[in-house]
Design an enzyme around this catalytic site. Structure first.
Site, PDB file in Angstrom:
ATOM      1  N   HIS A  59     -42.532 -67.569 -32.206  1.00 53.42           N
ATOM      2  CA  HIS A  59     -42.963 -67.163 -33.430  1.00 53.42           C
ATOM      3  C   HIS A  59     -41.587 -66.394 -34.013  1.00 53.42           C
ATOM      4  CE1 HIS A  59     -45.612 -66.338 -36.575  1.00 53.42           C
ATOM      5  NE2 HIS A  59     -45.537 -64.963 -36.705  1.00 53.42           N
ATOM      6  N   ASP A  66     -44.322 -71.394 -30.236  1.00 56.02           N
ATOM      7  CA  ASP A  66     -45.182 -70.551 -31.158  1.00 56.02           C
ATOM      8  C   ASP A  66     -46.675 -70.307 -30.824  1.00 56.02           C
ATOM      9  OD1 ASP A  66     -45.983 -68.331 -33.124  1.00 56.02           O
ATOM     10  OD2 ASP A  66     -44.835 -69.395 -34.682  1.00 56.02           O
ATOM     11  N   SER A  80     -44.797 -66.570 -41.486  1.00 59.95           N
ATOM     12  CA  SER A  80     -46.163 -66.263 -40.852  1.00 59.95           C
ATOM     13  C   SER A  80     -47.176 -66.516 -41.897  1.00 59.95           C
ATOM     14  CB  SER A  80     -46.106 -65.145 -40.085  1.00 59.95           C
ATOM     15  OG  SER A  80     -47.211 -65.245 -39.197  1.00 59.95           O
TER      16      SER A  80
END
Length: 703
Positions: free
Chosen positions: A671, A636, A550
């Site tokens: 995600h 995501d 991320s």
């Protein structure tokens, strides 16, 4: 050094489609912009709608990654078996008492998903309220969002996401019958707060841009279309969430961005009453409340308390003018969190990257801390359903010590071990060493690095090393236990965590020194950690594999551009690498709330230039790069799939040597990657196999 790849495997070549834009007089070229589906909002709901050209490209990249890493399949299989062997398959949490029952979560042997259970408080037969394995049947992806039993213990509200897009559907189940009611609430963030009469609950609805902007009240037995809007946040840069207050008396509507916050209270005995503001928002002032009787205990950075302090205020008049210091600000001692019980205030603090739990007797004002001896460890208070208790539950682990759960009597100070994480295949902490070194950054900052290695490790510079980092949003990286890491460490790797600026490992000021115009401190700190580890003979240049996800994936992209010569490989999971374009698109779910973190390049030329100067995608250069593995999730909503897709396309077209660079997109997840505790191991195994391959240990590791 990476092992050679099969020359017959052709890397995909993404077509260049000329695209540019000009902002603040600066023209930016983005020839891979076409990889962003124009209907991305619809794709989040229904991945089958993805543009055919984009799908073909992503699938070609998947095939290429599979071709390059296909020879590691036996190693991946072995790694999965090892990691699964360290999981207690029929594991369960310590039951948490609430009234006549004790609630807990467990897994069945072979099960992928949690079971939500309860038993009589003082022992007896257990009942399963929610069976995650059964609920997941028929879904390629399934993830629980949350569950909360009603105050009368008859019902449980639960939520799940079945696409990976983090749109959670809420249902309500009758505990005794095991059947769901007709109530259905869709497109929520997954959280629920029950009214005291158990006839309604509060939830947050996500808008079409996946933003949590509205709080609604749902009455049981009615349609979602009949729900009542309780609160709507007008600032698209703010996110809104709900939770139950510490005493259970209020629903707390908590809103904010990364710099400012504001909270409102709804009395759960009067759920139709309007929310009551605690203290009006002030730029840069953050606060979080806990309640006890007619008093609020507020954690805040008001009045220049950079590392936060705790104040009290009357419940009847809680505005800023009535705040009074209880725990004054102490520079360098960061107060992360606070929890409140009938007779005690508990706070979690961190100083120099080490946490502690401090307990205050509210009657006497006497304080004491719960202490541990290891050089690096993780510590967390776990909360309780019950307010009127002297029992505090907390968890402890270190990089060598599996997680331990304790019950602690805040009056007698007696500590009772309730659970120790079991490693079925065996684990002897004495075989490993956890330690900490300090790396000196170019500007003199001392950056902590936590290390794990086998006791028989020799510091001669020959060992491969995985260096993990994040460094954003004030998130600290705990030196906690991970059974999965042992698969690398047992093969000779040193595992290191870089506690770089941008996190709060050394306090809130440590975070402030790694954001916006100071963001590059995070990247430089990470490189400084790598160099310090080389200097201390833990490893050598090009024996290091960098790893982050991320915003940590953005770190990986920036480090690859700036200090790639130090690394044999880079793993960037769901990497936030197209920073400038994302921050320029105010329709994306996270963009407006992220402006306080990164800057607003739409409004500010200075912010535009700052982000452009380091955005990994925009700074890919004609030079050699280490081997890179980027991992993405098609649905995501946080880091959209096209960010790593564009990055890898530009890298492959621009770099002059090194590599290879690989993109693996999970076409059925978001995600968090694959759902299910065992399916997730497949992705961890790919990361570890890549790391072993990058340093030339594939064959030895598979033996």
């Amino acid at each position: 050094m990476t092992q050679p790849i099969n020359a017959t495997i052709a890397a995909p070549v993404a077509p260049r489609r000329s695209h540019s834009f000009t902002r603040h007089g600066i023209t930016v070229h983005d020839d891979y912009a076409w990889l962003k589906d124009a209907r991305w909002q619809e794709v989040l709901h229904d991945p089958s709608l993805l543009d055919a050209d984009i799908r073909a490209y992503l699938e070609a990249e998947n095939a290429y990654a599979e071709g390059v890493l296909g020879h590691t399949a036996p190693l991946q299989k072995k790694l999965v078996a090892e990691m699964r062997g360290r999981i207690k398959e029929d594991d369960s949490s310590v039951p948490s008492p609430d009234g006549p029952y004790a609630y807990f979560r467990k897994y069945r042997e072979g099960g992928q998903h949690e079971l939500f259970c309860r038993m009589p408080r003082h022992g007896g037969a257990e009942t399963i309220g929610l069976d995650g394995d059964a609920l997941a049947k028929g879904h390629d992806y399934f993830k629980f969002g949350g569950s909360r039993h009603s105050h009368d213990h008859r019902l449980v509200a639960w939520s799940a996401d079945t696409k990976g897009s983090e749109y959670f559907t809420i249902r309500v189940r009758d505990w005794d019958s095991g059947h769901d009611l007709d109530d259905l609430v869709e497109e929520s963030d997954g959280g629920v707060v029950w009214s005291r009469d158990c006839k309604s609950f509060f939830y947050v609805k996500l808008d079409d841009n996946h933003r949590p902007m509205q709080v609604w009240r749902h009455r049981l037995g009615t349609q979602q279309s009949d729900d009542v809007l309780v609160y709507e946040e007008k600032d698209t840069g703010w996110f809104t969430h709900v939770h139950e207050s510490t005493s259970g008396r209020f629903c707390v509507i908590a809103g904010g961005d990364h710099e400012t916050s504001e909270q409102r209270l709804i009395d759960l005995d009067a759920p139709e009453a309007p929310p009551r503001l605690v203290a009006a928002r002030e730029d840069g002032v953050q606060y979080a409340i806990a309640d006890r009787g007619d008093e609020l205990f507020i954690l805040t950075n008001a009045d220049g308390a950079i590392d936060f302090k705790i104040v009290t205020a009357p419940l009847a008049t809680p505005e800023r003018a009535n705040w009074r210091d209880l725990i004054p600000h102490r520079a360098g001692i960061y107060v992360l969190d606070h929890d409140l019980y009938a007779g005690h205030l508990v706070r979690l603090e961190r100083a120099n990257a080490l946490p502690s739990i401090v307990i205050r007797d509210l009657a006497s004002g006497e304080e004491h801390a719960i202490a541990f001896d290891e050089g690096a460890y993780s510590l967390d208070a776990m909360g309780s359903y019950e307010f009127d208790t002297t029992n505090l539950r907390f968890s402890y682990s270190s990089m060598t010590t599996p997680s331990e759960v304790y019950d602690y009597d805040m009056v007698t100070r007696a500590r009772t071990l309730r659970k120790r994480q079991e490693i079925p295949s065996g684990h002897n902490p004495a075989d490993y060493v956890t330690t900490r070194i300090m790396a000196r950054a170019d500007d003199g900052a001392e950056v902590p690095v936590s290390l794990l290695h086998r006791r028989d490790f020799k510091a001669d510079g020959s060992a491969p090393l995985l260096l993990y980092g994040y460094g954003s949003y004030g998130m600290a990286m705990p030196a906690s236990f991970s059974a999965n890491r042992l698969s690398l460490v047992d093969r000779g790797f040193v595992y290191a965590i870089a506690h770089i600026r941008g996190g709060t490992d050394k306090g809130w000021g440590w975070y402030l020194d790694g954001k916006r115009e100071k963001k590059t401190n995070s990247f430089d700190d990470f490189a400084a950690c790598a160099r310090a580890l080389i200097a201390a003979n833990y490893t050598s240049a090009r024996r290091i594999v960098g790893h982050g996800g991320s915003a940590g994936g953005m770190l990986m992209g920036a480090v690859a551009n700036r200090s790639g010569e130090l690394f044999a490989g880079i793993v960037a999971e769901v990497p936030f690498v197209d920073v400038l374009n994302t921050m320029l698109d105010d329709t994306l779910p996270l963009t407006p709330p992220e402006w306080p973190e990164w800057g607003n390049p739409i409004a500010s030329e200075k912010d535009f230039r700052t982000i452009l100067s380091y955005s990994p995608y925009d700074n890919v250069a004609a030079k050699p790069y280490p081997a890179i593995l980027a991992m993405a999730g098609l649905t995501d909503p946080r880091v959209t799939y096209w960010e790593p897709a564009k990055w890898i396309a530009r890298l492959r077209a621009t770099m002059t040597g090194g590599g290879p660079v690989l993109l693996r997109t999970n076409m059925g997840a978001g995600h968090g990657g694959a759902s299910g505790r065992f399916n997730r191991l497949d992705e961890v195994a790919i990361v570890y196999a890549f790391a072993l391959w990058a340093v030339g240990l594939t064959e030895k590791a598979a033996a």
